[in-house]
Design a protein around this motif. Structure first.
Motif, mmCIF file in Angstrom:
data_model
loop_
_atom_site.group_PDB
_atom_site.id
_atom_site.type_symbol
_atom_site.label_atom_id
_atom_site.label_comp_id
_atom_site.label_asym_id
_atom_site.label_seq_id
_atom_site.Cartn_x
_atom_site.Cartn_y
_atom_site.Cartn_z
ATOM 1 N N VAL A 278 0.847 -1.198 0.000
ATOM 2 C CA VAL A 278 0.000 0.000 0.000
ATOM 3 C C VAL A 278 0.880 1.244 0.000
ATOM 4 O O VAL A 278 0.669 2.180 -0.782
ATOM 5 N N HIS A 279 1.894 1.246 0.855
ATOM 6 C CA HIS A 279 2.785 2.415 0.943
ATOM 7 C C HIS A 279 3.528 2.655 -0.363
ATOM 8 O O HIS A 279 3.758 3.792 -0.753
ATOM 9 N N LEU A 280 3.916 1.566 -1.012
ATOM 10 C CA LEU A 280 4.701 1.690 -2.244
ATOM 11 C C LEU A 280 3.819 1.815 -3.489
ATOM 12 O O LEU A 280 4.334 1.863 -4.602
ATOM 13 N N HIS A 281 2.504 1.886 -3.285
ATOM 14 C CA HIS A 281 1.545 1.935 -4.405
ATOM 15 C C HIS A 281 1.710 0.718 -5.313
ATOM 16 O O HIS A 281 1.667 0.823 -6.533
ATOM 17 N N HIS A 282 1.922 -0.413 -4.683
ATOM 18 C CA HIS A 282 2.045 -1.666 -5.420
ATOM 19 C C HIS A 282 0.768 -2.498 -5.338
ATOM 20 O O HIS A 282 0.808 -3.719 -5.375
ATOM 21 N N VAL A 283 -0.357 -1.853 -5.172
ATOM 22 C CA VAL A 283 -1.641 -2.558 -5.203
ATOM 23 C C VAL A 283 -2.252 -2.302 -6.572
ATOM 24 O O VAL A 283 -2.593 -1.163 -6.911
ATOM 25 N N ILE A 284 -2.336 -3.357 -7.368
ATOM 26 C CA ILE A 284 -2.706 -3.187 -8.773
ATOM 27 C C ILE A 284 -4.009 -3.919 -9.069
ATOM 28 O O ILE A 284 -4.127 -5.121 -8.817
ATOM 29 N N GLY A 285 -4.968 -3.184 -9.588
ATOM 30 C CA GLY A 285 -6.228 -3.803 -9.996
ATOM 31 C C GLY A 285 -6.096 -4.384 -11.389
ATOM 32 O O GLY A 285 -5.549 -3.742 -12.295
ATOM 33 N N VAL A 286 -6.538 -5.605 -11.568
ATOM 34 C CA VAL A 286 -6.490 -6.242 -12.890
ATOM 35 C C VAL A 286 -7.861 -6.825 -13.202
ATOM 36 O O VAL A 286 -8.690 -7.000 -12.307
ATOM 37 N N ASN A 287 -8.066 -7.099 -14.459
ATOM 38 C CA ASN A 287 -9.337 -7.712 -14.846
ATOM 39 C C ASN A 287 -9.451 -9.085 -14.190
ATOM 40 O O ASN A 287 -8.493 -9.859 -14.180
ATOM 41 N N ASP A 288 -10.638 -9.386 -13.677
ATOM 42 C CA ASP A 288 -10.835 -10.660 -12.971
ATOM 43 C C ASP A 288 -10.422 -11.870 -13.813
ATOM 44 O O ASP A 288 -10.022 -12.908 -13.284
ATOM 45 N N SER A 289 -10.526 -11.717 -15.132
ATOM 46 C CA SER A 289 -10.302 -12.870 -16.001
ATOM 47 C C SER A 289 -8.855 -13.368 -15.985
ATOM 48 O O SER A 289 -8.597 -14.473 -16.438
ATOM 49 N N VAL A 290 -7.918 -12.578 -15.447
ATOM 50 C CA VAL A 290 -6.525 -13.063 -15.414
ATOM 51 C C VAL A 290 -6.415 -14.344 -14.594
ATOM 52 O O VAL A 290 -5.505 -15.140 -14.798
ATOM 53 N N ALA A 291 -7.343 -14.519 -13.669
ATOM 54 C CA ALA A 291 -7.261 -15.684 -12.792
ATOM 55 C C ALA A 291 -8.103 -16.846 -13.288
ATOM 56 O O ALA A 291 -8.120 -17.895 -12.666
ATOM 57 N N SER A 292 -8.819 -16.638 -14.383
ATOM 58 C CA SER A 292 -9.690 -17.725 -14.847
ATOM 59 C C SER A 292 -9.478 -18.076 -16.310
ATOM 60 O O SER A 292 -10.043 -19.041 -16.782
ATOM 61 N N GLN A 293 -8.679 -17.289 -17.031
ATOM 62 C CA GLN A 293 -8.485 -17.564 -18.461
ATOM 63 C C GLN A 293 -7.002 -17.736 -18.762
ATOM 64 O O GLN A 293 -6.195 -16.867 -18.416
ATOM 65 N N TRP A 294 -6.686 -18.835 -19.384
ATOM 66 C CA TRP A 294 -5.291 -19.149 -19.670
ATOM 67 C C TRP A 294 -5.006 -19.109 -21.168
ATOM 68 O O TRP A 294 -4.067 -19.730 -21.656
ATOM 69 N N GLY A 295 -5.831 -18.391 -21.875
ATOM 70 C CA GLY A 295 -5.595 -18.230 -23.305
ATOM 71 C C GLY A 295 -4.348 -17.398 -23.549
ATOM 72 O O GLY A 295 -3.958 -16.576 -22.712
ATOM 73 N N PRO A 296 -3.692 -17.576 -24.699
ATOM 74 C CA PRO A 296 -2.446 -16.846 -24.974
ATOM 75 C C PRO A 296 -2.611 -15.337 -24.885
ATOM 76 O O PRO A 296 -1.736 -14.639 -24.365
ATOM 77 N N HIS A 297 -3.733 -14.833 -25.379
ATOM 78 C CA HIS A 297 -3.925 -13.381 -25.361
ATOM 79 C C HIS A 297 -3.938 -12.862 -23.921
ATOM 80 O O HIS A 297 -3.261 -11.892 -23.588
ATOM 81 N N THR A 298 -4.716 -13.523 -23.062
ATOM 82 C CA THR A 298 -4.812 -13.103 -21.664
ATOM 83 C C THR A 298 -3.448 -13.195 -20.982
ATOM 84 O O THR A 298 -3.021 -12.267 -20.286
ATOM 85 N N MET A 299 -2.774 -14.303 -21.213
ATOM 86 C CA MET A 299 -1.504 -14.513 -20.509
ATOM 87 C C MET A 299 -0.439 -13.533 -20.991
ATOM 88 O O MET A 299 0.300 -12.961 -20.187
ATOM 89 N N GLU A 300 -0.369 -13.321 -22.294
ATOM 90 C CA GLU A 300 0.638 -12.378 -22.814
ATOM 91 C C GLU A 300 0.385 -10.978 -22.277
ATOM 92 O O GLU A 300 1.307 -10.268 -21.878
ATOM 93 N N THR A 301 -0.879 -10.581 -22.261
ATOM 94 C CA THR A 301 -1.213 -9.237 -21.795
ATOM 95 C C THR A 301 -0.867 -9.082 -20.318
ATOM 96 O O THR A 301 -0.295 -8.071 -19.903
ATOM 97 N N PHE A 302 -1.182 -10.113 -19.538
ATOM 98 C CA PHE A 302 -0.901 -10.016 -18.103
ATOM 99 C C PHE A 302 0.592 -10.045 -17.824
ATOM 100 O O PHE A 302 1.100 -9.274 -16.995
ATOM 101 N N VAL A 303 1.297 -10.908 -18.511
ATOM 102 C CA VAL A 303 2.744 -10.997 -18.277
ATOM 103 C C VAL A 303 3.416 -9.682 -18.672
ATOM 104 O O VAL A 303 4.334 -9.207 -17.991
ATOM 105 N N SER A 304 2.953 -9.058 -19.748
ATOM 106 C CA SER A 304 3.513 -7.759 -20.148
ATOM 107 C C SER A 304 3.250 -6.709 -19.076
ATOM 108 O O SER A 304 4.128 -5.907 -18.735
ATOM 109 N N LEU A 305 2.021 -6.721 -18.560
ATOM 110 C CA LEU A 305 1.681 -5.775 -17.488
ATOM 111 C C LEU A 305 2.580 -6.014 -16.276
ATOM 112 O O LEU A 305 3.106 -5.064 -15.679
#
Lengths: 316, 368
Positions: A278-305
């Protein structure tokens, strides 16, 4: 609090009994995909499906895909033109023929108006697979991946099943290259850093490194505070006191869509204001689907983020 | 059974006759029972603030808590995070667990008295199904209702529970002018079925993620407990518990039957109305912050009944103490058995409570 298809479908299955972006969808989220068809293998073919093998007599031309991850894969490998319907949670690509099906239907008759010649599921629903088999419709069950290698093998199976073997190989290669590029971008930042990924703000369900989302963090050498907390479950419920004790370096909120979680609401929870993240502003909101979709598009986008976050985190 | 005149019972509320409420059992609340109850609660509360995955030193925790007392200055040695764990996580969780447990137990006892039904629990008249439907509406239809925030869930559950009981009461009254226990129970069954149908329909249309949230709420828990929630629930529980405490002698009177109660100047229907109102408000408030925690309202009063006798003059106050202590202990179990993971509290209360109750029942038969 509508949740994209299966953010915690795993939690239900495992403990009881991703298209990603910072809080909002990434620009590529709704992008259309139109890839050229690749070479076709000789049919019939046999591919792995769940615990068994399914035989597909001829190249499917009317695919009903009820798994958002598989939908991404189909379009990536060039089989999009063969898809006649996708489930309501398949949000990428935008031009996929979305239906009102959730994948939880219990009557195979519901699907028949689409005249599918291949149906793809991520989760078995009741006796649906048996019903479809009686109707002589091949069913492919591609369960949740737990590693990057699982994603590669699912791409290969879909390539074989749809007649796009070389297309699948190309996607595998570019997927591996994109992941490697993202890891390089992070420049080693994140190695040894701890993280907590939140799937539910009221019961503190999370994911361990034994899941596909955990595998993405592991690429950067990060450590999941939930490892060891699951007692057999990869999606355990942990206590807020444990989160405070572990004081993770990074917090990822994969409950922004379902539950409106964000960095501010997170910091306002009892005691969480003192967390390092919290202090370091390392709390990051992401789309819920990152935890439920393992498609290449989702994974590439999340890994880049993730790579960008870690690089910025190192300089903050 | 001797019938003795009640001294300070608020019978004037319930009868046109002078305050001639009666008690059936010649038993009074025994100091020994109260002391055991207080000791049980204190032990549970102490363990609750001492135990947790943060592994804080017991001495430091106790010193820190003592230092919160006026004129006491002690150095606890706890870190800032340790202090926060104790004061912002463990303490409110313990207090909230105590309030919810006390409320559910005393409401269960009151329902058992007012309906003369040993299987009655706080959810008998539809609170659980109404609150469940309210919570499910927020979870599943939140986006369609203007992106309702997570904070809308407790009030929705509260309102749902109150609406369900109000509907039960209205339906029961319509069926029988005298609002007899049987007609109320039947109305409760009908209303519960209706709200369960609403909830099931919404769940059937929801995504697996929403289902997890709904199930999480149904199974109950205190993991998000904070002082804010304590402040939210405390007034309801205090008022409801005080009202039910005041009605304890009248509940004894109702055990002889409505007509007999009327003959000694107690209007059974009025007593029933006040008890149901108090128990409903208190239970709905408790459920709104903790979800559906089952079994407490049955096993605690029955255990007390087996040990201390059937008089509500004993059961009501002892249910407050033992209900609070029981739920605090159950919550300790919920957050330690798979530590640092947690188990839903409702699962723990049923898992521990059922065999425990069977042992008590068996023991009582042997002694009896």
């Amino acid at each position: 609090m509508k949740r994209p298809r299966a953010t915690i479908a795993f939690v239900i299955a495992c403990s009881l009994f991703a298209t990603c972006g910072v809080s909002s969808a990434s620009p590529a989220l709704g992008g259309a995909v139109d890839r050229p068809a690749a070479t076709s293998p000789a049919f019939p073919v046999s591919v792995k499906s769940g615990d068994g093998t399914v035989r597909i007599a001829s190249r499917p031309e009317r695919i009903l895909c009820l798994s958002p991850s598989a939908t991404q894969m189909l379009y990536e490998i060039g089989a999009g033109s063969q898809v006649v319907g996708v489930d309501e949670y398949s949000t990428w690509p935008a031009n996929a023929p979305r239906t009102k099906f959730s994948g939880d239907e219990t009557n195979a008759e519901d699907y028949l108006y689409l005249k599918p010649d291949l149906v793809i599921f991520a989760y078995p629903s009741g006796t649906m697979i048996q019903q479809l088999q009686k109707l002589k419709i091949p069913v492919l069950l591609l369960s949740a991946a737990t590693t990057i290698a699982n994603v590669d093998s699912q791409l290969a199976e879909l390539g074989t099943a749809t007649g796009h073997v070389s297309g699948a190989k190309n996607v595998e290669s570019s997927f591996a290259a994109d992941i490697a590029s993202a890891v390089r971008t992070a420049g080693g930042h994140g190695r040894g850093a701890t993280y907590y990924i939140e799937l539910d703000p009221t019961n503190y369900y999370t994911a361990t490194s034994g899941t596909f989302i955990g595998a993405e963090f592991s690429l950067f050498g990060m450590r999941d505070i939930a490892d060891g907390a699951g007692h057999g479950s990869e999606y355990p419920q942990i206590s807020p006191e444990y989160i405070l004790k572990e004081d993770p370096d990074y917090v990822f909120l994969a409950d922004t869509v379902c539950c409106g979680a964000n960095a501010e609401t997170f910091a306002r929870r009892p005691g969480f204001g003192v967390l390092n993240a919290v202090h370091l502003h390392h709390v990051i909101g992401v789309n819920d689907s990152v935890a439920s979709q393992w498609g290449p598009h989702t994974m590439e986008t999340f890994v880049s983020l993730l790579a960008r976050v870690l690089r910025q985190g190192a300089s903050s | 059974m001797a019938i003795t005149a009640a001294e300070e019972a608020p019978a004037v509320l319930f009868g046109t006759a002078p305050a001639v409420a009666a008690t059936i059992y010649p038993t009074r609340l025994r100091l020994a029972h109260v002391l055991v109850g207080v000791a049980f609660l204190l032990v549970a509360a102490t363990l609750s603030v001492l135990i947790g995955p943060a592994d804080l030193p017991a001495g430091g925790v106790i010193k820190y808590l003592l230092s919160k007392l006026p004129f006491v200055h002690l150095h606890s040695g706890l870190s800032t995070t340790g202090s926060i764990v104790v004061w912002q996580l463990r303490m409110p969780r313990m207090v909230l667990g105590g309030l919810v447990g006390a409320m559910l137990a005393v409401a269960g006892a009151s329902y058992q008295g007012v309906f003369a039904n040993p299987l009655a629990d706080p959810y008998l008249l539809g609170i659980a199904s109404g609150a469940g439907a309210g919570a499910t509406i927020v979870i599943v239809e939140g986006p369609a209702l203007g992106h309702l925030p997570q904070s809308a869930l407790p009030p929705a559950a509260f309102i749902g529970g109150v609406i369900a009981v109000a509907a039960t009461f209205a339906l029961g009254r319509a069926r029988a002018a005298d609002r007899s226990a049987a007609s109320m129970l039947l109305a409760g069954v009908a209303v519960s079925a209706f709200f369960v149908a609403v909830q099931t329909f919404l769940m059937q249309r929801s995504s697996p993620g929403d289902l997890t949230l709904v199930y999480g709420w149904i199974l109950g828990g205190l993991s998000t407990a904070g002082w804010g929630q304590v402040g939210l629930v405390l007034p309801y529980v205090a008022v409801a518990a005080a009202m039910l405490f005041a009605c304890r002698r009248l509940l004894d009177v109702l055990t002889i039957g409505d007509e007999e109660a009327t003959s000694v100047g107690v209007r059974a229907s009025h007593v029933r109305l006040v008890v149901i109102l108090a128990a409903t408000l208190g239970t709905a408030a408790a459920v709104s912050v903790s979800g559906l925690i089952g079994f407490v309202g049955i096993i605690v009063p029955h255990t007390i009944r087996l040990i201390a006798g059937p008089s509500y003059r004993r059961i009501i106050p002892l249910s407050l103490l033992f209900g609070a202590g029981f739920l605090i202990l159950a919550d300790i179990f919920a957050r330690t058995v798979l530590s640092p993971g947690e188990v839903p509290l409702g699962v723990v209360t049923a898992f521990l409570g059922a065999p425990f109750f069977l042992v008590v029942l068996r023991q009582a038969k042997r002694l009896g």
